[in-house]
Write a protein that holds these residues in place. Structure first.
Motif, mmCIF file in Angstrom:
data_model
loop_
_atom_site.group_PDB
_atom_site.id
_atom_site.type_symbol
_atom_site.label_atom_id
_atom_site.label_comp_id
_atom_site.label_asym_id
_atom_site.label_seq_id
_atom_site.Cartn_x
_atom_site.Cartn_y
_atom_site.Cartn_z
ATOM 1 N N GLN A 57 -7.738 10.339 0.173
ATOM 2 C CA GLN A 57 -8.213 11.228 1.219
ATOM 3 C C GLN A 57 -9.145 10.418 2.097
ATOM 4 O OE1 GLN A 57 -7.068 14.338 0.521
ATOM 5 N NE2 GLN A 57 -6.500 13.951 -1.594
ATOM 6 N N PRO A 58 -8.756 10.156 3.328
ATOM 7 C CA PRO A 58 -9.630 9.347 4.174
ATOM 8 C C PRO A 58 -10.942 10.086 4.460
ATOM 9 C CG PRO A 58 -7.442 9.607 5.135
ATOM 10 C CD PRO A 58 -7.553 10.579 4.015
ATOM 11 N N HIS A 63 -8.448 8.956 10.516
ATOM 12 C CA HIS A 63 -7.449 8.380 9.610
ATOM 13 C C HIS A 63 -6.517 9.421 9.015
ATOM 14 C CE1 HIS A 63 -10.598 4.971 8.998
ATOM 15 N NE2 HIS A 63 -9.910 4.813 10.106
ATOM 16 N N GLY A 64 -6.482 10.573 9.621
ATOM 17 C CA GLY A 64 -5.528 11.583 9.194
ATOM 18 C C GLY A 64 -6.004 12.356 7.984
ATOM 19 N N ALA A 67 -3.750 9.389 3.252
ATOM 20 C CA ALA A 67 -3.376 8.019 3.566
ATOM 21 C C ALA A 67 -2.687 7.385 2.372
ATOM 22 C CB ALA A 67 -4.614 7.209 3.947
ATOM 23 N N ASN A 69 -1.395 3.568 0.737
ATOM 24 C CA ASN A 69 -1.576 2.121 0.863
ATOM 25 C C ASN A 69 -0.371 1.331 0.355
ATOM 26 O OD1 ASN A 69 -1.739 2.529 -1.837
ATOM 27 N ND2 ASN A 69 -3.660 1.447 -2.155
ATOM 28 N N PHE A 113 -2.358 0.784 6.432
ATOM 29 C CA PHE A 113 -2.321 2.153 5.906
ATOM 30 C C PHE A 113 -1.296 2.983 6.652
ATOM 31 C CE2 PHE A 113 -6.689 1.036 4.665
ATOM 32 C CZ PHE A 113 -6.679 1.475 3.349
ATOM 33 N N ASN A 115 -1.049 6.719 7.701
ATOM 34 C CA ASN A 115 -1.861 7.929 7.756
ATOM 35 C C ASN A 115 -1.003 9.126 8.130
ATOM 36 O OD1 ASN A 115 -4.088 6.386 7.144
ATOM 37 N ND2 ASN A 115 -4.715 6.155 9.274
ATOM 38 N N ARG A 117 -0.709 13.243 9.002
ATOM 39 C CA ARG A 117 -1.448 14.436 9.444
ATOM 40 C C ARG A 117 -0.651 15.678 9.082
ATOM 41 N NH1 ARG A 117 -5.666 12.840 12.580
ATOM 42 N NH2 ARG A 117 -5.461 10.692 13.337
#
Length: 588
Positions: A57-58, A63-64, A67, A69, A113, A115, A117
RNA sequence: GCGCUUGUAGCUCAGAUGGAUAGAGCGUUGGAUUCCGGUUCCAGAGGCCGGGGGUUCGAAUCCUCCCAAGCGCGCCA
């Protein structure tokens, strides 16, 4: 790509108030994206078999909402730059396509990353599901069909519960609540021993006070070292209990039929009964009800402890020396072996402790939680290692060690001594600051940090006091709902939650989605403070909403939608506080 | 001496499995609010994440050494 959410973001850039976006948790969305990413990867030539994309969770709203990785993790595997892999992933994900009703945008950012939404549609659905679930919103099923046992308090009945026991009691009860909310069937158990030295001295202490009460001419003596010398009746044990409650118990026994003044056992029994009633009363005030009181004595009566000694001998983990039986704790990594059975033939506490845990494991619990004070920090590993050596699945045992509590008044620590009976009892604490505050203060910090309990702050009925902040948010919502209902606002209107597009509304909806996962996390780590922290985020998000979005006086369709959001917020606060064992008042 | 825990803003504390510019509350400074409860909201200042070394694309987080605090180290529980 559908970009409803994007448009909102654009329009929102002119909004004058940037919000602190709370981090939201969403395991269901993670599950969905997890398989979508694996799907995309297989089209890209495949990831290693054991590869699992990780999500976070950004903290930064730019960063949306979620995220991944994966691209960075796979840089070596694909022998490509992480950003390039991320771009490829994005293209493949969009071609699948990912469900536009869940995800409105995918962006590549930073070192690689991905991201994501969330779409507004997804948020609206989530809001509806909160309202639909109602009082059970936050309950999950991971523990379904499993049984858990939480052992806590476990103070021998030698005196009233103190502040330190309070932290233990509240942690244990709340961990039990958390497990129940994740589907476990939970038993709360209190372990005690009424056959030991402590209890014998308790009986003798009461007896001495009794003898002094019926005979004013009874000789006295001084015990303790200066300057803490105290005058006590002559028969009083050297390390007896000095608390005033001992005398109270003794005085009540004066004139009682059938009492043999020379039988200290009778005084012990009487004291135990009175003190246990007192303890149960104290626990009851905090909403704690035990399912069972487990007497250590039963482990001897059933012979279980002696079976264990024999098994340790068979395993070559126990041996005789100096007339005692020793446990080879060196085999568990300790520096020294420890005595299991004294040369007198009496077991040390370690043997029944192991026996008790074996008993719990034999009863078939899937998860066993022990709440222990920091003074047990060196001994519990022996217990765990011992049960494992006996062939039990010791991984089921989860030991929560909590650090001690310091009461602070006017910036100064309150001095406490058990010996001198100058400790503050849990009842006194609750009398002073109230039950809800007591519970919350014990829960709001991680168990393994020293807890500074600020009495001045605890008594303050203002926003500086975190409990009031939460309860106030709930009371305020109820006040709004009352007002709306008086005005007949939104009556007969089907609320259209798609009208909720303000930043503060979006943030609040996202925050409300987090309750189930917050409870799961707190339960799996046995750390209630995680839930307390989450509820604060909810209250903050609500306050921001309240400050920017009116309900009463607003255009009726919008007001109806906002009422739904307010209702959902109240539900989340109420359910969360319920798990913590704290009331959610409608008025304050 | 040994073991465990802890060390993050002036204070009290978060920091998820190692991720993007380390966060909150209180306090402090400045501002908003004719209003559904002023027990509210917004902003600023404030950091060698105890210190050194290492692991790697990346460390408050993992390893190692050192420093400091708490708890424990009994044929007490």
């Amino acid at each position: 790509m559908i970009t409803v959410r994007e448009r909102n973001l654009e329009s929102r850039k002119v909004v004058d108030c940037p919000f602190t976006i709370s981090r939201l948790r969403n395991p269901f969305m993670q599950t969905y994206l997890h398989s979508a990413i694996l799907g995309a990867l297989s089209e890209m030539g495949g990831a290693p078999d054991d590869f699992q994309p990780e999500f976070q969770q950004p903290g930064n709203p730019d960063h949306g909402d979620l995220a991944c990785n994966a691209a960075m993790q796979l840089a070596r595997h694909f022998r490509k730059a992480p950003r390039q892999i991320a771009e490829d992933l994005k293209i493949h994900l969009e071609a699948l396509p990912v469900d536009p009703d869940r995800i409105s945008a995918i962006e590549v950012a930073g070192p690689g990353f991905l991201n994501f939404r969330f779409s507004d549609v997804y948020l609206f659905k989530a809001l509806s599901s909160v309202l639909e679930a109602g009082a059970s919103y936050g309950r999950t099923h991971s523990g379904e069909g499993k049984r858990a046992l939480v052992e806590f308090v476990s103070a021998n009945p030698t005196g009233p519960l103190t502040v330190g026991h309070g932290r233990n009691a509240v942690l244990g009860d709340t961990v039990a609540n958390l497990l129940e909310w994740t589907g476990f069937e939970v038993d709360r158990e209190y372990y005690f021993n009424d056959a030991g030295r402590q209890m014998r001295i308790l009986g003798e202490s009461v007896q001495a006070r009794y003898l002094a009460a019926v005979n004013p001419d009874l000789a006295t003596k001084m015990i303790g070292d200066p300057p803490d010398e105290t005058s006590v009746p002559e028969p009083f044990p050297e390390d007896g209990y000095l608390g005033g409650y001992i005398t109270d118990i003794a005085i009540k026994l004066v004139g009682q039929d059938g009492l043999d003044p020379n039988d200290s056992e009778q005084f012990k029994k009487a004291a135990e009964k009175t003190i246990f009633a007192d303890i149960e009363g104290t626990l009851g005030r905090m909403g704690i009800k035990m399912d069972a009181f487990f007497n250590e004595k039963s482990l001897y009566d059933s012979g279980q402890v002696w079976d264990i000694v024999e098994k340790f001998r068979e395993l070559d983990l126990a041996y005789d020396k100096d007339g005692a039986v020793w446990l080879k704790t060196t085999a568990f990594g300790k520096e020294q072996d420890t005595v299991l059975v004294k040369s007198s033939g009496e077991p040390t506490y370690r043997l029944p402790d192991i026996g008790y845990h074996v008993d719990k494991l034999k009863r078939g619990y899937d998860r066993i939680v022990d709440i222990f004070g920091a003074d047990h920090i060196a001994t519990f590993p022996d217990v765990v290692a011992g049960t494992r050596a006996l062939g039990f699945d010791a991984d089921r045992i989860d030991v929560v060690i909590y650090q001690f509590v310091t009461l602070v008044r006017s910036g100064q620590p309150v001095k406490m001594s058990t010996r001198k009976a100058t400790f503050v009892t849990l009842d006194e604490l609750m009398n002073e600051v109230g039950e809800d505050v007591t519970r919350f203060f014990f829960l709001m910090r991680s168990p393994n940090t020293h807890l500074e309990f600020d009495l001045d702050l605890a008594k303050e009925a203002s926003d500086t006091n975190p409990v009031f902040y939460l309860q106030y948010a709930h009371a305020r919502i109820q006040s709004i709902l009352r007002k709306a209902s008086e005005l007949g606002l939104g009556n007969g209107l089907e609320a259209d939650v798609t009208l909720l597009t303000h930043d503060a509304e979006i943030t609040l909806m996202k925050t409300l989605m987090g309750l189930p996962d917050s409870i799961v996390r707190a339960a799996t780590h046995s750390e209630p403070h995680r839930l307390a922290g989450y509820l604060r985020e909810v209250a903050v998000a609500f306050s921001q909403f309240y400050n920017h979005c009116r309900i009463v006086g607003e255009e009726e369709k919008l007001a109806a939608a906002r009422l739904q959001l307010a209702r959902a917020t109240a539900l989340v606060l109420c359910n969360g506080l319920t798990v913590l064992g704290i009331s959610a008042p409608d008025r304050m």
